[in-house]
Design an enzyme around this catalytic site. Structure first.
Site, PDB file in Angstrom:
ATOM      1  CG  ASN A  62      -1.569   1.273   1.421  1.00 53.83           C
ATOM      2  OD1 ASN A  62      -1.727   1.820   0.395  1.00 53.83           O
ATOM      3  ND2 ASN A  62      -2.545   1.408   2.481  1.00 53.83           N
ATOM      4  CD1 TRP A  63       3.805   0.882  -2.620  1.00 51.86           C
ATOM      5  CD2 TRP A  63       3.791   1.962  -4.699  1.00 51.86           C
ATOM      6  NE1 TRP A  63       4.257   0.071  -3.464  1.00 51.86           N
ATOM      7  CE2 TRP A  63       4.450   0.823  -4.709  1.00 51.86           C
ATOM      8  CE3 TRP A  63       3.652   2.814  -5.822  1.00 51.86           C
ATOM      9  CZ2 TRP A  63       5.183   0.070  -5.985  1.00 51.86           C
ATOM     10  CZ3 TRP A  63       4.052   2.295  -7.006  1.00 51.86           C
ATOM     11  CH2 TRP A  63       4.900   1.245  -6.920  1.00 51.86           C
ATOM     12  CE  LYS A  64      -0.643   3.276   4.657  1.00 49.93           C
ATOM     13  NZ  LYS A  64      -0.451   3.284   6.131  1.00 49.93           N
ATOM     14  CG  HIS A 103      -5.952   1.619   5.048  1.00 49.32           C
ATOM     15  ND1 HIS A 103      -5.676   2.484   6.244  1.00 49.32           N
ATOM     16  CD2 HIS A 103      -4.863   0.869   5.061  1.00 49.32           C
ATOM     17  CE1 HIS A 103      -4.302   2.490   6.512  1.00 49.32           C
ATOM     18  NE2 HIS A 103      -4.060   1.400   5.878  1.00 49.32           N
ATOM     19  CD  GLU A 123      -3.149   5.358   6.635  1.00 53.27           C
ATOM     20  OE1 GLU A 123      -3.344   5.614   5.245  1.00 53.27           O
ATOM     21  OE2 GLU A 123      -2.358   4.974   7.529  1.00 53.27           O
ATOM     22  CD  GLU A 167      -3.718  -2.770   7.222  1.00 52.70           C
ATOM     23  OE1 GLU A 167      -2.635  -3.110   6.668  1.00 52.70           O
ATOM     24  OE2 GLU A 167      -4.255  -1.625   7.083  1.00 52.70           O
ATOM     25  N   GLY A 202       2.036   2.042  10.846  1.00 48.58           N
ATOM     26  CA  GLY A 202       2.960   3.306  10.737  1.00 48.58           C
ATOM     27  C   GLY A 202       3.651   3.694  12.012  1.00 48.58           C
ATOM     28  CB  SER A 222       5.084  -1.759  12.264  1.00 47.35           C
ATOM     29  OG  SER A 222       4.546  -0.486  12.379  1.00 47.35           O
ATOM     30  N   GLY A 276       2.646  -0.998   4.343  1.00 44.84           N
ATOM     31  CA  GLY A 276       2.772   0.361   4.002  1.00 44.84           C
ATOM     32  C   GLY A 276       4.271   0.702   3.684  1.00 44.84           C
ATOM     33  N   GLY A 277       4.671   1.415   4.731  1.00 40.63           N
ATOM     34  CA  GLY A 277       6.056   1.797   4.692  1.00 40.63           C
ATOM     35  C   GLY A 277       7.112   0.979   4.145  1.00 40.63           C
TER      36      GLY A 277
HETATM   37  P1  PGA Z   1       2.469   0.460   7.649  1.00 38.14           P
HETATM   38  O1  PGA Z   1       0.940   0.366   6.987  1.00 38.14           O
HETATM   39  O2  PGA Z   1       3.058  -1.071   7.103  1.00 38.14           O
HETATM   40  O3  PGA Z   1       3.516   1.372   7.257  1.00 38.14           O
HETATM   41  O4  PGA Z   1       2.405   0.146   9.289  1.00 38.14           O
HETATM   42  C1  PGA Z   1       0.348  -0.688   6.759  1.00 38.14           C
HETATM   43  C2  PGA Z   1      -0.994  -0.166   5.873  1.00 38.14           C
HETATM   44  O5  PGA Z   1      -1.429   0.770   6.617  1.00 38.14           O
HETATM   45  O6  PGA Z   1      -1.644  -0.990   5.197  1.00 38.14           O
END
Ligand code: PGA
Length: 254
Positions: A9-11, A99, A101, A171, A177, A217, A238-239
């Site tokens: 997930n490159w956001k 998600h 977010e 998640e 994050g 994470s 994500g990251g």
């Molecule tokens: P993260 O994000 O790996 O940076 O914690 C995961 C996600 O939001 O899908």
């Protein structure tokens, strides 16, 4: 179909040249490690990058292209929005839904998510549906009730056939994050719970066939331990998906 699965997930990151460079690196590294047992890999860039990244991925279906969002209506006067059909037409096979977010920052509630889910399935997109509790919920010992409710409201209105095309991602919000990963025991416990809920809502065969990802994470150091759990089928990253070497290390962690 249950399978080992890693989605990036490159956001809201990367410009077009950066996204192209990352995709080319990824393809090179994945090519160098072309084992028959490679999991399904999906990358989910922002809208303006989808076509260019899709062209670099090619049409093998692995890695596949995914989107991070879309509008619930099929088409029409929704200035600035993107439809599921449009995503499908530029090569997206998957889409992330629910998600945290989007739930928290864009007020996507269960009713909206239910509508989006139907729209995605009608357009032929495979949803990666996210659930997960806040730290407060976990500390109040209400994680299972909370996740059970998210699944019931968000997902279990689907027929068994509709549910068949779906991937679930657990998640925990406190792990996203933050660098604070759920322990493999914590992840396994919730994943087993999710599978049991699917069995209760549909049947044991459907539950055994459901792909359930861990996200929060997850990185090249902890992926192997997390993915070794019996009910953890892979990760939503994500990251660490923004660094080709880290992401490919995660892909190789089964
Ligand atoms: P993260 O994000 O790996 O940076 O914690 C995961 C996600 O939001 O899908």
């Amino acid at each position: 179909m249950r399978q080992n699965f890693v989605a990036g997930n490159w956001k809201m990151n990367l410009t077009l040249p950066e996204a192209q460079a990352l995709t080319i690196e990824l393809m090179e590294l994945l090519k160098a490690d072309l084992t028959a047992a490679r999991p399904q890999v999906v990358v989910c860039p922002s809208f303006p990058l989808l076509m260019a990244v899709g062209q670099l991925l090619g049409d093998s279906g692995n890695p596949a292209l995914g989107a991070q969002n879309f509008h619930q209506k099929e088409s029409g006067a929704y200035t600035g929005e993107v439809s599921a059909k449009q995503l499908q037409s530029v090569g997206c096979e998957y889409v992330i839904l629910g998600h945290s977010e989007r739930r928290q920052q864009f007020h996507e509630d269960d009713t909206l998510l239910a509508e989006k889910l139907k729209t995605a399935l009608t357009a032929g997109l495979k949803p990666i549906f996210c659930v997960g509790e806040t730290l407060e919920t976990r500390e109040a010992d209400e994680t299972f009730d909370y996740i059970g409710q998210q699944l019931a409201a968000g997902l279990f209105h689907l027929s068994k056939e509709e549910f068949g095309g779906l991937v679930i991602a657990y998640e925990p919000i406190w792990a996203i994050g933050t660098g604070r990963t759920a322990s493999s025991e914590q992840a396994q416990e919730v994943h087993a719970f999710i599978r049991a809920q699917v069995a209760a809502a549909y049947d044991a065969a459907t539950a055994a066939d459901t792909t359930i990802l861990y996200g929060g994470s997850c990185n090249a150091q902890n992926a192997r331990e997390l993915f070794s759990q019996p009910d953890v089928d892979g990760g939503l990253i994500g990251g660490a998906s923004l660094k080709s070497r880290d992401f490919v290390e995660i892909v190789k962690s089964f």
